[in-house]
Motif scaffolding. Structure first.
Motif, PDB file in Angstrom:
ATOM      1  N   LEU A   1     -29.846 -10.530 -21.049  1.00  0.00           N
ATOM      2  CA  LEU A   1     -30.198  -9.584 -19.875  1.00  0.00           C
ATOM      3  C   LEU A   1     -31.881  -9.225 -19.940  1.00  0.00           C
ATOM      4  CD1 LEU A   1     -28.753  -6.145 -19.204  1.00  0.00           C
ATOM      5  CD2 LEU A   1     -30.907  -6.508 -18.555  1.00  0.00           C
ATOM      6  N   GLU A   2     -32.612  -9.994 -18.984  1.00  0.00           N
ATOM      7  CA  GLU A   2     -34.211  -9.877 -18.928  1.00  0.00           C
ATOM      8  C   GLU A   2     -34.516  -8.355 -18.586  1.00  0.00           C
ATOM      9  OE1 GLU A   2     -35.547 -13.254 -17.059  1.00  0.00           O
ATOM     10  OE2 GLU A   2     -33.787 -14.310 -17.706  1.00  0.00           O
ATOM     11  N   TYR A   3     -34.064  -8.117 -17.196  1.00  0.00           N
ATOM     12  CA  TYR A   3     -34.400  -6.576 -16.867  1.00  0.00           C
ATOM     13  C   TYR A   3     -33.325  -6.263 -15.977  1.00  0.00           C
ATOM     14  CZ  TYR A   3     -36.079  -9.260 -12.632  1.00  0.00           C
ATOM     15  OH  TYR A   3     -36.143  -9.891 -11.530  1.00  0.00           O
ATOM     16  N   ALA A   4     -33.275  -4.878 -15.815  1.00  0.00           N
ATOM     17  CA  ALA A   4     -32.342  -4.366 -14.931  1.00  0.00           C
ATOM     18  C   ALA A   4     -33.105  -3.340 -13.982  1.00  0.00           C
ATOM     19  CB  ALA A   4     -31.273  -3.280 -15.543  1.00  0.00           C
ATOM     20  N   GLN A   5     -32.566  -3.089 -12.568  1.00  0.00           N
ATOM     21  CA  GLN A   5     -33.190  -2.267 -11.545  1.00  0.00           C
ATOM     22  C   GLN A   5     -32.273  -1.557 -10.931  1.00  0.00           C
ATOM     23  OE1 GLN A   5     -34.684  -4.701  -8.132  1.00  0.00           O
ATOM     24  NE2 GLN A   5     -35.835  -2.893  -7.441  1.00  0.00           N
TER      25      GLN A   5
ATOM     26  N   VAL B   1     -19.436 -12.343 -17.507  1.00  0.00           N
ATOM     27  CA  VAL B   1     -19.881 -11.707 -18.776  1.00  0.00           C
ATOM     28  C   VAL B   1     -21.295 -12.133 -19.206  1.00  0.00           C
ATOM     29  CG1 VAL B   1     -19.294 -11.819 -21.180  1.00  0.00           C
ATOM     30  CG2 VAL B   1     -17.470 -12.018 -19.419  1.00  0.00           C
ATOM     31  N   VAL B   2     -22.142 -11.153 -19.334  1.00  0.00           N
ATOM     32  CA  VAL B   2     -23.729 -11.507 -19.621  1.00  0.00           C
ATOM     33  C   VAL B   2     -23.900 -11.177 -21.014  1.00  0.00           C
ATOM     34  CG1 VAL B   2     -25.982 -10.881 -18.897  1.00  0.00           C
ATOM     35  CG2 VAL B   2     -24.245 -11.088 -17.114  1.00  0.00           C
TER      36      VAL B   2
ATOM     37  N   LEU C   1     -20.487  -6.508 -18.430  1.00  0.00           N
ATOM     38  CA  LEU C   1     -19.411  -7.089 -17.433  1.00  0.00           C
ATOM     39  C   LEU C   1     -19.672  -6.517 -16.120  1.00  0.00           C
ATOM     40  CD1 LEU C   1     -16.342  -6.166 -19.828  1.00  0.00           C
ATOM     41  CD2 LEU C   1     -17.358  -8.275 -19.736  1.00  0.00           C
ATOM     42  N   VAL C   2     -19.896  -7.915 -15.419  1.00  0.00           N
ATOM     43  CA  VAL C   2     -20.205  -7.635 -13.951  1.00  0.00           C
ATOM     44  C   VAL C   2     -18.826  -8.130 -13.140  1.00  0.00           C
ATOM     45  CG1 VAL C   2     -21.687  -7.658 -12.104  1.00  0.00           C
ATOM     46  CG2 VAL C   2     -22.616  -7.635 -14.467  1.00  0.00           C
ATOM     47  N   ARG C   3     -18.412  -7.407 -12.175  1.00  0.00           N
ATOM     48  CA  ARG C   3     -17.273  -7.702 -11.288  1.00  0.00           C
ATOM     49  C   ARG C   3     -18.004  -8.211  -9.797  1.00  0.00           C
ATOM     50  NH1 ARG C   3     -12.166  -4.377  -9.326  1.00  0.00           N
ATOM     51  NH2 ARG C   3     -11.155  -6.062  -7.742  1.00  0.00           N
ATOM     52  N   ASP C   4     -17.729  -9.476  -9.484  1.00  0.00           N
ATOM     53  CA  ASP C   4     -18.245  -9.793  -8.151  1.00  0.00           C
ATOM     54  C   ASP C   4     -17.061 -10.458  -7.596  1.00  0.00           C
ATOM     55  OD1 ASP C   4     -19.375 -10.771  -5.835  1.00  0.00           O
ATOM     56  OD2 ASP C   4     -20.608 -12.331  -7.024  1.00  0.00           O
ATOM     57  N   GLY C   5     -16.318  -9.736  -6.623  1.00  0.00           N
ATOM     58  CA  GLY C   5     -15.180 -10.203  -5.753  1.00  0.00           C
ATOM     59  C   GLY C   5     -13.935 -10.385  -6.804  1.00  0.00           C
ATOM     60  N   GLY C   6     -13.723 -11.616  -6.900  1.00  0.00           N
ATOM     61  CA  GLY C   6     -12.495 -11.854  -7.698  1.00  0.00           C
ATOM     62  C   GLY C   6     -12.930 -12.758  -9.102  1.00  0.00           C
ATOM     63  N   LYS C   7     -14.293 -12.431  -9.222  1.00  0.00           N
ATOM     64  CA  LYS C   7     -14.824 -13.121 -10.503  1.00  0.00           C
ATOM     65  C   LYS C   7     -15.582 -12.095 -11.198  1.00  0.00           C
ATOM     66  CE  LYS C   7     -16.637 -17.389  -8.197  1.00  0.00           C
ATOM     67  NZ  LYS C   7     -17.720 -18.140  -7.883  1.00  0.00           N
ATOM     68  N   VAL C   8     -15.540 -12.473 -12.664  1.00  0.00           N
ATOM     69  CA  VAL C   8     -15.822 -11.470 -13.602  1.00  0.00           C
ATOM     70  C   VAL C   8     -17.013 -12.107 -14.437  1.00  0.00           C
ATOM     71  CG1 VAL C   8     -15.589 -10.098 -15.577  1.00  0.00           C
ATOM     72  CG2 VAL C   8     -13.964 -10.293 -13.778  1.00  0.00           C
TER      73      VAL C   8
END
Length: 249
Positions: free
Chosen positions: A160-164, A154-155, A145-152
């Motif tokens: 999810l290919e990679y994370a940094q 769901v990945v 779950l990723v929150r971006d401003g008022g949006k959420v």
């Protein structure tokens, strides 16, 4: 918290449950209802806008559960969970919920929970962010779950290919999109299935499903080449973990 009303946000997908809670809260002189939310998405937005002291939060809701909401809003309000089922009680206290109310709860029981919330806030003893991270350790997730401003967003984990790692944040790359989540990469690593995700470098986590090949760039320096051509550095210890993971597949 002394000297002003305690602001409580009521979150429940059942209208009747919200109505009863608001009626109970309305009879308390030192309580202010900060708002009502019918689902988790509304709750995430309302926490940013209304800045409540306490969340009276249903556990089982469509799309985003009460635990999902807590993960997204982070270390802010004290949380009182409310549910018709008791199987979530242990997890609720693992994330340092103030109280856990079984529906239908009485007005007196709610008042007791609010008293505990006031004490918790005054003492600032909850440390909810660290408690949440601790509770998530060893819990394998199937979505991020990723929150971006008022949006959420769901990945799904498989997307999810990679994370940094980026300081106290982690950049999630999935389905052609980059999303920034406030979470240390070490915490995310503990949540992901180790048979599918490998920490190939202190700053990178790789989804094995997207790995095309490993190349040797120089002596003892390797890179992971993904199917889309993306190149990720591999540390010496990361290469060992990668070999172990590939050997088990």
């Amino acid at each position: 918290m002394t000297g002003r009303a305690l602001r409580v946000l009521v979150v429940d997908d059942e209208a009747l449950a919200r109505q009863v809670a608001v009626e109970y809260l309305g009879r308390c002189a030192d309580i202010e209802v900060a708002g009502e939310c019918a689902n988790g998405y509304e709750a995430v937005r309302a926490v940013s806008e209304a800045m409540p002291d306490v969340l009276l939060l249903d556990v089982q809701m469509p799309k985003l559960s009460g635990f999902d909401v807590l993960e997204l809003v982070g270390p802010g309000p004290a949380v009182i969970f409310a549910t018709a089922h008791d199987e979530f009680a242990l997890r609720a206290f693992e994330v340092h919920a103030v109280d856990y109310l079984l529906k239908p709860f009485s007005e007196a029981r709610l008042h007791a929970a609010l008293d505990r919330a006031r004490e918790r806030l005054a003492a600032r003893a909850a440390q909810p962010a660290e408690a949440l991270r601790a509770a998530l350790r060893g819990v394998r997730i199937e979505r991020v779950l990723v929150r971006d401003g008022g949006k959420v967003f769901v990945v799904p984990a498989e997307a999810l290919e990679y994370a940094q790692a980026q300081d106290d944040y982690v950049l999630i790359h999935a389905q052609g999109r980059n999303l920034l989540k406030e979470q240390p990469i070490s915490s995310l690593e503990l949540q992901l299935d180790p048979s599918r995700f490998v920490r190939v470098h202190r700053s990178w986590i790789l989804n094995l499903a997207y790995l095309d090949r490993v190349e040797l760039e120089a002596k003892d320096r390797r890179v992971a080449v993904l199917r889309d051509g993306t190149r990720l550095p591999i540390s010496r210890s990361g290469h060992q973990r990668l070999q172990e993971a590939l050997g088990e597949r």
